[in-house]
Design a protein around this motif. Structure first.
Motif, short mmCIF file in Angstrom:
data_model
loop_
_atom_site.label_atom_id
_atom_site.label_comp_id
_atom_site.label_asym_id
_atom_site.label_seq_id
_atom_site.Cartn_x
_atom_site.Cartn_y
_atom_site.Cartn_z
N MET A 209 -6.11 -8.11 -11.63
CA MET A 209 -5.28 -7.55 -10.56
C MET A 209 -4.81 -6.16 -10.97
O MET A 209 -4.29 -5.97 -12.07
CB MET A 209 -4.06 -8.44 -10.29
CG MET A 209 -3.11 -7.86 -9.25
SD MET A 209 -1.64 -8.91 -9.01
CE MET A 209 -2.43 -10.37 -8.33
N ASN A 210 -5.00 -5.14 -10.12
CA ASN A 210 -4.54 -3.80 -10.42
C ASN A 210 -3.02 -3.74 -10.36
O ASN A 210 -2.38 -4.40 -9.54
CB ASN A 210 -5.13 -2.80 -9.42
CG ASN A 210 -6.63 -2.68 -9.55
OD1 ASN A 210 -7.18 -2.83 -10.64
ND2 ASN A 210 -7.31 -2.39 -8.44
N ASP A 211 -2.42 -2.93 -11.25
CA ASP A 211 -0.98 -2.77 -11.23
C ASP A 211 -0.57 -2.09 -9.94
O ASP A 211 -1.23 -1.16 -9.47
CB ASP A 211 -0.53 -1.93 -12.42
CG ASP A 211 -0.71 -2.65 -13.75
OD1 ASP A 211 -0.75 -3.89 -13.71
OD2 ASP A 211 -0.84 -1.98 -14.78
N PRO A 212 0.55 -2.53 -9.32
CA PRO A 212 1.00 -1.88 -8.09
C PRO A 212 1.44 -0.45 -8.35
O PRO A 212 1.93 -0.12 -9.43
CB PRO A 212 2.19 -2.76 -7.65
CG PRO A 212 2.66 -3.42 -8.91
CD PRO A 212 1.43 -3.63 -9.73
N VAL A 213 1.24 0.41 -7.36
CA VAL A 213 1.68 1.80 -7.48
C VAL A 213 3.20 1.84 -7.35
O VAL A 213 3.78 1.22 -6.47
CB VAL A 213 1.02 2.67 -6.40
CG1 VAL A 213 1.54 4.10 -6.49
CG2 VAL A 213 -0.49 2.64 -6.53
N THR A 214 3.84 2.56 -8.25
CA THR A 214 5.28 2.73 -8.21
C THR A 214 5.59 4.23 -8.17
O THR A 214 4.71 5.07 -8.38
CB THR A 214 5.96 2.10 -9.44
OG1 THR A 214 5.52 2.82 -10.61
CG2 THR A 214 5.60 0.63 -9.58
N LEU A 215 6.85 4.56 -7.92
CA LEU A 215 7.23 5.97 -7.93
C LEU A 215 7.00 6.57 -9.31
O LEU A 215 6.54 7.71 -9.44
CB LEU A 215 8.69 6.14 -7.52
CG LEU A 215 9.21 7.58 -7.45
CD1 LEU A 215 8.39 8.41 -6.46
CD2 LEU A 215 10.69 7.61 -7.09
N SER A 216 7.28 5.79 -10.36
CA SER A 216 7.08 6.30 -11.71
C SER A 216 5.61 6.56 -12.01
O SER A 216 5.25 7.57 -12.60
CB SER A 216 7.67 5.33 -12.74
OG SER A 216 7.14 4.03 -12.57
N SER A 217 4.72 5.65 -11.60
CA SER A 217 3.29 5.87 -11.85
C SER A 217 2.76 7.01 -11.00
O SER A 217 1.90 7.78 -11.43
CB SER A 217 2.51 4.58 -11.57
OG SER A 217 2.56 4.22 -10.20
#
Length: 316
Positions: free
Chosen positions: A1-9
């Motif tokens: 599972m790909n890591d969810p996109v966050t503001l930090s990423s």
């Protein structure tokens, strides 16, 4: 599972290495943008959890009318009476295991010279290599205290909306200092989003731990943070039980709460939708695999949906 996109990423992916680590600025102001003190209290929790250190303050006399934002007399640790002036303070939190640090801004909404005030904050943000902005707010709304508190994410930046699934900002009307900050930071090219929690207007007095918890859950989804929210979850349950008791003792309030419940239930499908379940599972995995993450948080997980304005449009 790909890591969810966050503001930090999102910020880390576009940041050019420099002498100062990139940071995300998280902002909340007491006053019109802060129903139930939920947003400013959320900043206090983040500060305590991260060990953030004060790096700057914003000049008091330039921005505040002390007949409107009155200073408070308090006793310090030595028992001496001191005057606490309305002000805005800036803290930096170092997050070694994250690609970005946090710059926390907590203060009182100014009375005067808003443009100069925001310019001063953004100048300091530039010095601290801020590469993204998150504004926290809470507003009074016609929502029942018995249902999950809404904490919606919005942005006027189409790229942020697409990457993070934020709602496009659509509010028009009187704005608070957060609305001005969002416009200025977006004009400066900083990815900017807002998190707004809806506080039941019939229990507007602080504290509002359920709204505070809703905001912090959203913050966890978008920043490299794993907060221990168990105690706050217990406070949220105790708050809800207390309001239940008050409502039970007043037939008019009880009927009004039931009306709000019915209206919300008719307009929002139950929480157990595929999208909601997927989001909660992603949150669980994110917390489980993050180094040093505390145990599962307490009850009171916020609901989803709803439209977040860039500022309260009602009687906050």
């Amino acid at each position: 599972m790909n890591d969810p996109v966050t503001l930090s990423s999102l910020v880390a992916a576009s940041t050019i290495p420099g002498p100062v680590r990139p940071a995300i600025m998280v902002v909340a102001f007491e006053g019109w943008n802060d129903a139930g003190d939920a947003a400013s209290s959320a900043i206090k929790d983040i500060k305590a959890a991260t060990g953030a250190v004060k790096v700057a303050g914003i000049g008091d006399d330039d921005y505040y009318d002390y007949q409107f934002s009155r200073p408070q007399v308090r006793r310090n640790g030595a028992g001496k009476r001191v005057v606490k002036w309305p002000t805005t303070r800036i803290y930096r939190a170092s997050l070694p295991e994250s690609p970005v640090d946090l710059l926390l801004v907590r203060g009182v909404e100014p009375t005067y010279r808003w443009k100069a005030f925001i310019t001063e904050i953004l100048t300091r943000a530039e010095e601290e290599n801020v590469q993204g902005v998150m504004a926290l707010g809470s507003l009074l709304a016609d929502v029942p205290h018995t249902r999950p508190i809404q904490a919606a994410v919005s942005s006027d930046d189409p790229k942020v909306c697409e990457a993070l699934g934020a709602l496009p900002g659509s509010y028009e009307g009187p704005t608070g200092i957060l609305g001005v900050l969002a416009q200025f930071s977006e004009a400066a090219g900083l990815p900017t989003l807002s998190i707004w929690a809806a506080v039941p207007h019939y229990v507007a007095q602080p504290p509002s731990p359920k709204a505070q918890l809703a905001i912090l859950h959203r913050v966890e989804e978008l920043l490299p943070l794993a907060l221990d929210l168990h105690e706050l979850g217990e406070d949220a349950l105790a708050w809800e039980r207390g309001v239940d008791a008050l409502a039970t003792g007043d037939a008019d309030i009880a009927a009004y709460v039931q009306q709000l419940e019915q209206a919300q239930d008719e307009t929002e499908l139950p929480e157990a939708t595929g999208e909601a379940i997927a989001r909660e599972f992603e949150r669980y995995l994110k917390r489980r695999h993050r180094p040093g993450a505390p145990g599962e948080e307490g009850p009171g997980t916020p609901g989803t949906g709803g439209q977040a304005p860039d500022t309260p449009g009602s009687s906050d």
